[in-house]
Write a protein that holds these residues in place. Structure first.
Motif, PDB file in Angstrom:
ATOM      1  N   ASN A 160       0.938  -0.859   0.200  1.00 25.69           N
ATOM      2  CA  ASN A 160      -0.038  -0.139  -0.130  1.00 25.69           C
ATOM      3  C   ASN A 160       0.947   1.351  -0.057  1.00 25.69           C
ATOM      4  O   ASN A 160       1.009   2.384  -0.354  1.00 25.69           O
ATOM      5  CB  ASN A 160      -0.739   0.104   1.409  1.00 25.69           C
ATOM      6  CG  ASN A 160      -1.820  -0.882   1.160  1.00 25.69           C
ATOM      7  OD1 ASN A 160      -2.430  -1.237  -0.205  1.00 25.69           O
ATOM      8  ND2 ASN A 160      -2.689  -1.160   1.680  1.00 25.69           N
ATOM      9  N   VAL A 161       2.132   0.915   0.895  1.00 23.16           N
ATOM     10  CA  VAL A 161       2.279   2.222   0.456  1.00 23.16           C
ATOM     11  C   VAL A 161       3.372   2.380  -1.026  1.00 23.16           C
ATOM     12  O   VAL A 161       3.358   3.615  -1.422  1.00 23.16           O
ATOM     13  CB  VAL A 161       4.347   1.982   1.300  1.00 23.16           C
ATOM     14  CG1 VAL A 161       5.765   3.078   1.166  1.00 23.16           C
ATOM     15  CG2 VAL A 161       3.673   2.169   2.461  1.00 23.16           C
ATOM     16  N   LEU A 162       3.442   1.637  -1.356  1.00 27.00           N
ATOM     17  CA  LEU A 162       4.073   1.626  -2.584  1.00 27.00           C
ATOM     18  C   LEU A 162       3.024   1.884  -4.000  1.00 27.00           C
ATOM     19  O   LEU A 162       3.539   2.441  -4.601  1.00 27.00           O
ATOM     20  CB  LEU A 162       4.880   0.170  -3.308  1.00 27.00           C
ATOM     21  CG  LEU A 162       6.204  -0.184  -2.525  1.00 27.00           C
ATOM     22  CD1 LEU A 162       5.925  -1.422  -3.554  1.00 27.00           C
ATOM     23  CD2 LEU A 162       6.831   0.392  -2.663  1.00 27.00           C
ATOM     24  N   GLU A 163       1.959   1.782  -3.434  1.00 30.97           N
ATOM     25  CA  GLU A 163       0.727   2.147  -4.585  1.00 30.97           C
ATOM     26  C   GLU A 163       0.159   3.789  -3.992  1.00 30.97           C
ATOM     27  O   GLU A 163      -0.050   4.236  -5.039  1.00 30.97           O
ATOM     28  CB  GLU A 163      -0.376   1.632  -4.484  1.00 30.97           C
ATOM     29  CG  GLU A 163      -0.748  -0.339  -4.564  1.00 30.97           C
ATOM     30  CD  GLU A 163      -1.033  -0.718  -5.922  1.00 30.97           C
ATOM     31  OE1 GLU A 163      -1.374   0.441  -6.305  1.00 30.97           O
ATOM     32  OE2 GLU A 163      -1.136  -2.027  -6.167  1.00 30.97           O
ATOM     33  N   PHE A 164       0.482   4.062  -3.086  1.00 29.00           N
ATOM     34  CA  PHE A 164       0.063   4.875  -2.572  1.00 29.00           C
ATOM     35  C   PHE A 164       1.467   6.273  -3.239  1.00 29.00           C
ATOM     36  O   PHE A 164       0.958   7.221  -3.998  1.00 29.00           O
ATOM     37  CB  PHE A 164       0.069   5.541  -1.290  1.00 29.00           C
ATOM     38  CG  PHE A 164       0.261   7.361  -0.683  1.00 29.00           C
ATOM     39  CD1 PHE A 164      -0.957   7.828  -0.950  1.00 29.00           C
ATOM     40  CD2 PHE A 164       1.542   7.917  -0.837  1.00 29.00           C
ATOM     41  CE1 PHE A 164      -1.154   9.198  -0.186  1.00 29.00           C
ATOM     42  CE2 PHE A 164       1.472   8.823  -0.088  1.00 29.00           C
ATOM     43  CZ  PHE A 164       0.151   9.817  -0.360  1.00 29.00           C
ATOM     44  N   SER A 165       2.972   5.430  -3.324  1.00 25.31           N
ATOM     45  CA  SER A 165       3.885   6.139  -4.068  1.00 25.31           C
ATOM     46  C   SER A 165       3.666   6.236  -5.534  1.00 25.31           C
ATOM     47  O   SER A 165       3.825   7.519  -5.781  1.00 25.31           O
ATOM     48  CB  SER A 165       5.323   5.667  -3.094  1.00 25.31           C
ATOM     49  OG  SER A 165       6.600   6.143  -4.303  1.00 25.31           O
ATOM     50  N   TYR A 166       3.109   5.642  -6.467  1.00 28.30           N
ATOM     51  CA  TYR A 166       3.416   5.540  -7.310  1.00 28.30           C
ATOM     52  C   TYR A 166       1.564   6.457  -7.812  1.00 28.30           C
ATOM     53  O   TYR A 166       2.421   6.648  -9.109  1.00 28.30           O
ATOM     54  CB  TYR A 166       3.209   4.125  -8.229  1.00 28.30           C
ATOM     55  CG  TYR A 166       5.317   3.695  -8.214  1.00 28.30           C
ATOM     56  CD1 TYR A 166       5.859   3.942  -8.582  1.00 28.30           C
ATOM     57  CD2 TYR A 166       5.658   2.758  -7.243  1.00 28.30           C
ATOM     58  CE1 TYR A 166       6.898   3.240  -8.626  1.00 28.30           C
ATOM     59  CE2 TYR A 166       6.895   2.132  -6.708  1.00 28.30           C
ATOM     60  CZ  TYR A 166       7.686   2.248  -7.476  1.00 28.30           C
ATOM     61  OH  TYR A 166       8.870   2.389  -7.859  1.00 28.30           O
TER      62      TYR A 166
ATOM     63  N   GLY B 108       9.697   7.758   8.320  1.00 30.81           N
ATOM     64  CA  GLY B 108       9.091   6.737   9.212  1.00 30.81           C
ATOM     65  C   GLY B 108       8.386   7.820  10.569  1.00 30.81           C
ATOM     66  O   GLY B 108       7.489   6.990  11.127  1.00 30.81           O
ATOM     67  N   SER B 109       8.269   9.061   9.867  1.00 32.13           N
ATOM     68  CA  SER B 109       7.397   9.688  11.748  1.00 32.13           C
ATOM     69  C   SER B 109       5.882  10.304  10.332  1.00 32.13           C
ATOM     70  O   SER B 109       5.129  11.155  11.483  1.00 32.13           O
ATOM     71  CB  SER B 109       8.359  11.095  11.517  1.00 32.13           C
ATOM     72  OG  SER B 109       9.325  10.462  12.178  1.00 32.13           O
ATOM     73  N   GLY B 110       5.986   9.894   9.413  1.00 29.93           N
ATOM     74  CA  GLY B 110       4.566  10.588   8.680  1.00 29.93           C
ATOM     75  C   GLY B 110       5.143  11.052   7.497  1.00 29.93           C
ATOM     76  O   GLY B 110       3.670  11.562   7.033  1.00 29.93           O
ATOM     77  N   GLY B 111       5.737  11.544   6.780  1.00 27.91           N
ATOM     78  CA  GLY B 111       6.990  12.645   6.051  1.00 27.91           C
ATOM     79  C   GLY B 111       6.008  12.360   4.864  1.00 27.91           C
ATOM     80  O   GLY B 111       6.460  10.604   4.274  1.00 27.91           O
ATOM     81  N   GLY B 112       4.979  12.757   3.518  1.00 25.83           N
ATOM     82  CA  GLY B 112       4.540  12.926   2.832  1.00 25.83           C
ATOM     83  C   GLY B 112       3.250  11.621   2.849  1.00 25.83           C
ATOM     84  O   GLY B 112       2.667  11.377   1.771  1.00 25.83           O
ATOM     85  N   GLY B 113       2.839  11.107   4.457  1.00 21.12           N
ATOM     86  CA  GLY B 113       1.292  10.464   4.117  1.00 21.12           C
ATOM     87  C   GLY B 113       1.521   9.306   3.497  1.00 21.12           C
ATOM     88  O   GLY B 113       0.524   8.736   3.629  1.00 21.12           O
ATOM     89  N   HIS B 114       3.051   8.516   3.136  1.00 19.01           N
ATOM     90  CA  HIS B 114       2.845   7.063   2.484  1.00 19.01           C
ATOM     91  C   HIS B 114       2.167   5.752   3.974  1.00 19.01           C
ATOM     92  O   HIS B 114       2.012   5.363   3.133  1.00 19.01           O
ATOM     93  CB  HIS B 114       4.403   7.181   2.365  1.00 19.01           C
ATOM     94  CG  HIS B 114       4.748   7.855   0.992  1.00 19.01           C
ATOM     95  ND1 HIS B 114       5.140   9.300   1.686  1.00 19.01           N
ATOM     96  CD2 HIS B 114       5.051   7.634  -0.210  1.00 19.01           C
ATOM     97  CE1 HIS B 114       5.265   9.620  -0.084  1.00 19.01           C
ATOM     98  NE2 HIS B 114       5.540   8.694  -0.741  1.00 19.01           N
ATOM     99  N   LEU B 115       2.174   6.169   4.880  1.00 17.98           N
ATOM    100  CA  LEU B 115       2.220   5.492   5.826  1.00 17.98           C
ATOM    101  C   LEU B 115       0.755   5.341   6.746  1.00 17.98           C
ATOM    102  O   LEU B 115       0.545   4.583   6.848  1.00 17.98           O
ATOM    103  CB  LEU B 115       3.264   5.305   7.299  1.00 17.98           C
ATOM    104  CG  LEU B 115       5.139   4.796   6.977  1.00 17.98           C
ATOM    105  CD1 LEU B 115       5.921   4.975   8.300  1.00 17.98           C
ATOM    106  CD2 LEU B 115       4.592   3.258   6.795  1.00 17.98           C
TER     107      LEU B 115
END
Length: 587
Positions: free
Chosen positions: A420-426, A514-521
């Motif tokens: 899901n992190v990768l789906e969000f990123s791409y 890892g702290s939440g930057g970008g919203g990926h996690l």
């Protein structure tokens, strides 16, 4: 016919009116503000080994010229993010930590009147920013940075600057998103409050108690554009315009953080106007507010006239007194950045990382995997257009390779969350291609084009490139013909073992992500922000760039790092679109 008594009465009124006009006093102020200097203090680029056309030495030359005119009273402010971003400041933050901090010496010499803390200043860590606070002859501000123990501002909330009997109040605040980007250890004992709420309370207090002639907001936060609104005003990252629109009583807001330039008046809730100013970044310009205060015979300010300017400095000659005073600070940093740390068998280009797998990211992934012994690594390009030449590489090259002082985390994530992190990123990175003539990269709607963007300008990426997160340790493909959320197919672990959605993996990731930057996690993987710290099982005690230096010290030659473990399909579509988009961005 008017009687003689009436004539005498009107003449006396005219004399009184004239005397009152003559009794009026006018004071001119010029308030200059730098922002997002990012360590560009000296007029020499230590990474490229050549002189600069922008630095605090250039700012000092300009401000001294303005002071010498004696036409107005000068105030000099800085709006944060000055303690990070350049080898010079890195050296005096972390390598030579004895004696006075170089930044404190320089800003004291320049006679700064106040400075606001920025998120990258917090990133330098308490040993650095507390030292600067002790040694600076001006206050560091941060009204919405709260000491959790005493429930009071950790830094001074505001300051009063006096010029010729007039009071200039400067209120400082910072974007509240620091906990989303930085490890807790860098701001231990602090919490960050909403800027609009904090501004309302402090502006009312300052107006009531201090009764200033001018109230300035020195806010390290960006601004939404006209017509834009964040989904939730509360705890907004970029709140400068929102504060101007919702908090009455502020005459001028100097903003920063987003590296944009602003010079506009915004209507405040009491139907007055607030001037919004920002000069961009890296000391290429200063924001200037010219203030005309007209006082009556009682000394009280009767009217205020304000004008804003953005003044470019790249044609300014650096201050000779500045360079002479601080010339001894450069040689040790030159020696530091010229140290050889290893050898590259091939050149690396950050451009390549925008369009697919790139060796420059393969190297970063390999360092993260080796240092942490994690099973999976996440990383994104941190520069859009740098080249690191093959051969012996130096500390200066490491600053090209890794711009920020991020620490390194190991987090526990399930296979499902990794996907899901990768789906969000791409989904934020690559366009949903419906034809081979479409763009590969996702551009903003107004600039998406297959020719030259809009009105001759280059197209703009819809998402900052430093959020283009890829993974190593797994083999996968990205199908750009499929909609967002359905693009990623993870084939296997890179060691040939099966990848399982339900299994928990150890994942190497930088502290920003890892702290939440970008919203990926949080948005992507759906992890509650409050539980992110519990997912962190290891944190480096040094920044990632330093870890790279140690990695090179062991390897000496950077070879056998992560090979192409992911690809974009359909390949023919991707390659043709890549060639077109490359020309749009770089040619």
């Amino acid at each position: 016919m008017i009687s003689l008594r009436s004539r005498l009465f009107y003449i006396s009124l005219l004399i009184l009116h004239t005397s009152l006009l003559l009794a009026q006093d006018t004071l001119l102020l010029r308030v200059f503000a730098t922002t997002d200097v990012h360590g560009v203090l000296m007029p020499f680029d230590l990474i490229e080994n050549k002189p600069r056309t922008n630095s605090l030495a250039h700012v000092h030359a300009f401000v001294e010229q303005e002071r010498a005119k004696n036409l107005y009273q000068v105030v000099l402010l800085d709006n944060g993010d000055i303690l990070q971003g350049d080898p010079f400041i890195y050296y005096y933050n972390f390598i030579d930590t004895t004696g006075s901090h170089a930044l404190a010496r320089i800003m004291n010499f320049m006679q700064y009147d106040a400075a606001t803390m920025g998120n990258h200043d917090i990133e330098a860590g308490p040993a650095v920013y507390n030292k600067l606070m002790r040694q600076a002859k001006f206050p560091l501000l941060g009204a919405n940075i709260i000491d959790s123990t005493f429930n009071l501002p950790y830094f001074k909330p505001y300051t009063i600057i006096n010029r010729k009997g007039k009071k200039i109040a400067v209120l400082g605040m910072i974007t509240p998103h620091v906990p989303k980007w930085l490890p807790r250890s860098l701001y231990i004992g602090m919490r960050f409050e909403d800027m609009i709420t904090s501004a309302q309370g402090w502006v009312n207090h300052i107006r009531r108690v201090e009764k200033p002639d001018v109230l300035i907001g020195l806010f390290h936060t960006g601004s939404t554009r006209a017509g834009e609104s964040p989904q939730n005003y509360y705890m907004a990252e970029n709140a400068a315009r929102l504060i101007a629109e919702n908090v009455p009583g502020i005459d001028i807001i100097f903003s920063g953080h987003d590296h944009r330039r602003y010079n506009e008046f915004i209507t405040s809730p009491d139907d007055n106007f607030t001037l919004l100013l920002s000069s961009g970044s890296h000391a290429r310009a200063v924001a200037a507010a010219t203030i005309k205060l007209i006082s009556g015979p009682d000394g009280l300010t009767r009217s205020t006239e304000i004008r804003g300017d953005i003044i470019d400095l790249e044609r300014t000659t650096p201050s000779e007194s500045f360079t002479k005073t601080f010339q001894e600070l450069l040689p040790p940093v030159r020696k530091f950045v010229s140290q050889h740390v290893g050898y590259l068998p091939d050149s690396l280009r950050s451009r390549d990382a925008l369009f697919g797998f790139a060796p420059i990211l393969g190297l970063i992934h390999q360092v993260q995997l080796d240092v942490t012994k994690a099973e999976v690594s996440f990383a994104a390009p941190l520069s859009m257009d740098v080249v690191i030449q093959k051969g012996a590489i130096t500390w200066a090259d490491l600053f090209k390779l890794y711009r920020y002082e991020n620490q390194l985390y190991v987090m526990e994530l399930s296979g499902h969350e990794i996907k899901n992190v990768l789906e969000f990123s791409y989904g934020k990175w690559l366009n949903h291609m419906k034809a081979p003539t479409d763009n590969l990269l996702l551009f903003t709607p107004e600039s998406s084009a297959t020719s030259s963007g809009t009105r001759g300008r280059r197209p703009q990426l819809a998402t900052p490139f430093y959020n283009f997160e890829s993974a190593a340790g797994i083999n996968y493909v990205v199908d750009i013909t499929k909609p967002v959320g359905q693009r990623i197919k993870i084939i296997s672990m890179s060691n040939g073992k099966p990848f399982r959605a339900e299994k928990v993996y150890r994942v190497a990731v930088n502290s920003y992500r890892g702290s939440g930057g970008g919203g990926h996690l949080t948005e992507g993987a759906g992890i509650d922000p409050t539980v992110l710290p519990a997912r962190i099982v290891w944190t480096s005690d040094k920044d990632t760039r330093f870890l790279m230096m140690q990695w090179f010290a062991k390897k000496r030659i950077a070879q056998n790092y992560v090979n192409a473990n992911w690809s974009i399909i359909p390949t023919v579509w991707a390659e043709k679109a890549k060639a077109r988009d490359f020309r749009l961005l770089f040619e």
